[in-house]
Design an enzyme around this catalytic site. Structure first.
Site, mmCIF file in Angstrom:
data_model
loop_
_atom_site.group_PDB
_atom_site.id
_atom_site.type_symbol
_atom_site.label_atom_id
_atom_site.label_comp_id
_atom_site.label_asym_id
_atom_site.label_seq_id
_atom_site.Cartn_x
_atom_site.Cartn_y
_atom_site.Cartn_z
ATOM 1 N N ASN A 105 -0.021 3.302 14.567
ATOM 2 C CA ASN A 105 0.673 4.534 14.185
ATOM 3 C C ASN A 105 -0.290 5.682 13.950
ATOM 4 O O ASN A 105 -0.053 6.810 14.384
ATOM 5 C CB ASN A 105 1.498 4.311 12.915
ATOM 6 C CG ASN A 105 2.759 3.513 13.186
ATOM 7 O OD1 ASN A 105 3.058 3.185 14.327
ATOM 8 N ND2 ASN A 105 3.501 3.196 12.136
ATOM 9 N N ARG B 151 3.987 -16.228 3.500
ATOM 10 C CA ARG B 151 4.413 -15.603 4.751
ATOM 11 C C ARG B 151 5.798 -16.161 5.122
ATOM 12 O O ARG B 151 6.147 -17.291 4.762
ATOM 13 C CB ARG B 151 3.430 -15.919 5.878
ATOM 14 C CG ARG B 151 1.994 -15.561 5.579
ATOM 15 C CD ARG B 151 1.665 -14.111 5.774
ATOM 16 N NE ARG B 151 2.019 -13.618 7.096
ATOM 17 C CZ ARG B 151 2.001 -12.315 7.388
ATOM 18 N NH1 ARG B 151 1.671 -11.414 6.459
ATOM 19 N NH2 ARG B 151 2.313 -11.899 8.588
ATOM 20 N N LYS C 276 -23.322 -7.550 8.810
ATOM 21 C CA LYS C 276 -22.448 -8.547 8.178
ATOM 22 C C LYS C 276 -22.015 -9.597 9.190
ATOM 23 O O LYS C 276 -21.937 -10.785 8.874
ATOM 24 C CB LYS C 276 -21.240 -7.865 7.549
ATOM 25 C CG LYS C 276 -21.609 -6.991 6.359
ATOM 26 C CD LYS C 276 -20.385 -6.614 5.553
ATOM 27 C CE LYS C 276 -20.732 -5.776 4.334
ATOM 28 N NZ LYS C 276 -21.153 -4.391 4.673
ATOM 29 N N GLY D 279 5.060 -10.684 6.445
ATOM 30 C CA GLY D 279 4.847 -10.518 5.008
ATOM 31 C C GLY D 279 6.136 -10.151 4.291
ATOM 32 O O GLY D 279 6.362 -10.537 3.148
HETATM 33 N N1 DCP Z 1 3.691 1.706 8.103
HETATM 34 C C1 DCP Z 1 2.751 2.709 8.341
HETATM 35 N N2 DCP Z 1 1.905 3.100 7.343
HETATM 36 C C2 DCP Z 1 1.954 2.506 6.145
HETATM 37 C C3 DCP Z 1 2.888 1.492 5.873
HETATM 38 C C4 DCP Z 1 3.753 1.099 6.897
HETATM 39 O O1 DCP Z 1 2.691 3.241 9.450
HETATM 40 N N3 DCP Z 1 1.112 2.905 5.181
HETATM 41 C C5 DCP Z 1 4.599 1.274 9.198
HETATM 42 C C6 DCP Z 1 3.818 0.411 10.180
HETATM 43 C C7 DCP Z 1 4.145 -0.980 9.749
HETATM 44 C C8 DCP Z 1 5.591 -0.821 9.328
HETATM 45 O O2 DCP Z 1 5.662 0.468 8.719
HETATM 46 O O3 DCP Z 1 3.973 -1.905 10.792
HETATM 47 C C9 DCP Z 1 6.063 -1.898 8.387
HETATM 48 O O4 DCP Z 1 5.198 -1.973 7.256
HETATM 49 P P1 DCP Z 1 4.789 -3.363 6.609
HETATM 50 O O5 DCP Z 1 3.924 -3.056 5.457
HETATM 51 O O6 DCP Z 1 6.011 -4.176 6.349
HETATM 52 O O7 DCP Z 1 3.832 -4.042 7.707
HETATM 53 P P2 DCP Z 1 4.091 -5.068 8.889
HETATM 54 O O8 DCP Z 1 5.538 -5.351 9.077
HETATM 55 O O9 DCP Z 1 3.369 -4.515 10.055
HETATM 56 O O10 DCP Z 1 3.318 -6.389 8.431
HETATM 57 P P3 DCP Z 1 3.777 -7.566 7.406
HETATM 58 O O11 DCP Z 1 4.011 -8.775 8.231
HETATM 59 O O12 DCP Z 1 2.617 -7.737 6.500
HETATM 60 O O13 DCP Z 1 5.001 -7.113 6.680
#
Ligand code: DCP
Ligand code: CA
Length: 316
Positions: free
Chosen positions: A254, A126, A50, A166
């Site tokens: 994580n 965003r 791809k 987000g």
């Molecule tokens: N989280 C995780 N597993 C998931 C969902 C979330 O480990 N299935 C943890 C890691 C993420 C945090 O929680 O960074 C926050 O989740 P968000 O969905 O709000 O993601 P982000 O803050 O990283 O990105 P965005 O800018 O899209 O909100």
């Protein structure tokens, strides 16, 4: 492709695409051929094909195919509405619904889904970093009017240094406080006050009154009509290190650090790092283990034998 698979809840493909994107980003030379792509760890045969296709044609047929039919496009539209999952979205498409207008007029929406549809454009935008901070500031004031020792910390992509987010993830914590103390302050005092103030526009996934450790909703700055998704996360003082680690993410980081903990016979979750975890068949946990560290984020890295990674370096 990663966001397509994310929307369709295909976790494994989402992860392989995200890992490949991250590996590509770290390259210092341009990757122009399948062979060069294959040499990168985390990129296999099909992803390499791809990559070469994109380099040579400027397009990706597979991606274009995902939104070929009106049904595919409707499914993707519905999946990007807050509160809508794959099962519900598929049922609407099967009934011949195609647009947000169709959902508003013909679907039996839950209260949350209705907010998701009505505020569709808002929730898709965003949020600039400064605005995330402005929302937190309003929450912090309301929290500290109720308890001056209570603290708020913005986690998520904001803590990883992202220029836009987000949604807004606000941890509410205090040394020595239990989750019950924090929950009752937030649910009984802070949220009602912010609703009266006009800052909180809607409560979405609120956990039942006496359980749960978070509140989900929507908020807007005083002079703006754009609603933002905001999560308030109730974190006991003793768990702040593990919670910071968890809620800072990203989710791929994580996963790797949790896997590492499990390989060392430990268990890491949003409440703490535990040792002496007994695992049976398929590595299923047989007991909770005993708490090693919850309070100090850096100590968790140390105990796991991982060099400290500042939040900005956790964008995997
Ligand atoms: N989280 C995780 N597993 C998931 C969902 C979330 O480990 N299935 C943890 C890691 C993420 C945090 O929680 O960074 C926050 O989740 P968000 O969905 O709000 O993601 P982000 O803050 O990283 O990105 P965005 O800018 O899209 O909100
Ligand atoms: Ca977030």
């Amino acid at each position: 492709m990663a966001s397509y698979y994310e929307r369709t809840a295909d976790h494994w493909r989402t992860i392989s695409y995200r890992k490949a994107i991250s590996a590509l980003r770290q390259q210092t030379t341009h990757i122009k051929t399948k062979a060069q792509a294959l040499a990168i760890q985390g990129i296999g045969e099909r992803l390499a094909d791809k990559i070469e296709e994109i380099v040579t044609t400027g397009r990706l047929q597979r991606l274009e195919n995902t939104s070929l039919t009106p049904e595919d496009r409707a499914l993707q539209l519905f999946l990007s509405v807050y509160g809508v999952g794959i099962a519900q979205a598929s049922r609407w498409v099967a009934r011949g619904l195609y647009t947000l207008e169709d959902l508003k007029t013909k679907a039996d929406l839950t209260r949350n889904q209705r907010i998701g549809v009505e505020r569709y454009d808002d929730f898709r935008q965003r949020i600039p970093r400064e605005e995330v901070a402005a929302h937190e500031e309003i929450v912090r004031q309301a929290v500290q009017e109720g308890d001056p020792d209570m603290q708020t910390i913005i986690a998520g992509s904001y803590r990883r240094g992202a220029p836009t987010s987000g949604d807004i993830d606000v941890i509410i914590t205090k040394p020595g406080a239990t989750v019950e103390t924090i929950r009752s302050l937030v649910m009984e005092t802070v949220v009602p006050k912010l609703v009266r103030q006009g800052f909180i526009k809607a409560s979405l996934a609120t956990s039942s009154r006496n359980e749960g450790s978070k509140w989900h909703g929507a908020s807007a700055l005083p002079d703006r009509d754009v609603w933002r998704r905001i999560d308030l996360l109730f974190v006991p003082g003793d768990e702040i290190g593990a919670a910071l680690l968890y809620f800072t993410g990203n989710d791929i980081f994580n996963r790797s650090i949790r896997l590492l903990a499990s390989k060392k016979g430990m268990c890491l979750n949003q409440h703490g790092l535990y040792k002496n975890v007994l695992r049976g068949a398929q590595r299923v946990k047989a007991n909770q283990g005993c708490l090693v560290e919850g309070r100090d984020e850096r100590r968790i890295f140390e105990i796991l034998g991982v060099p400290w990674r500042p939040p900005e370096h956790r964008n995997c």
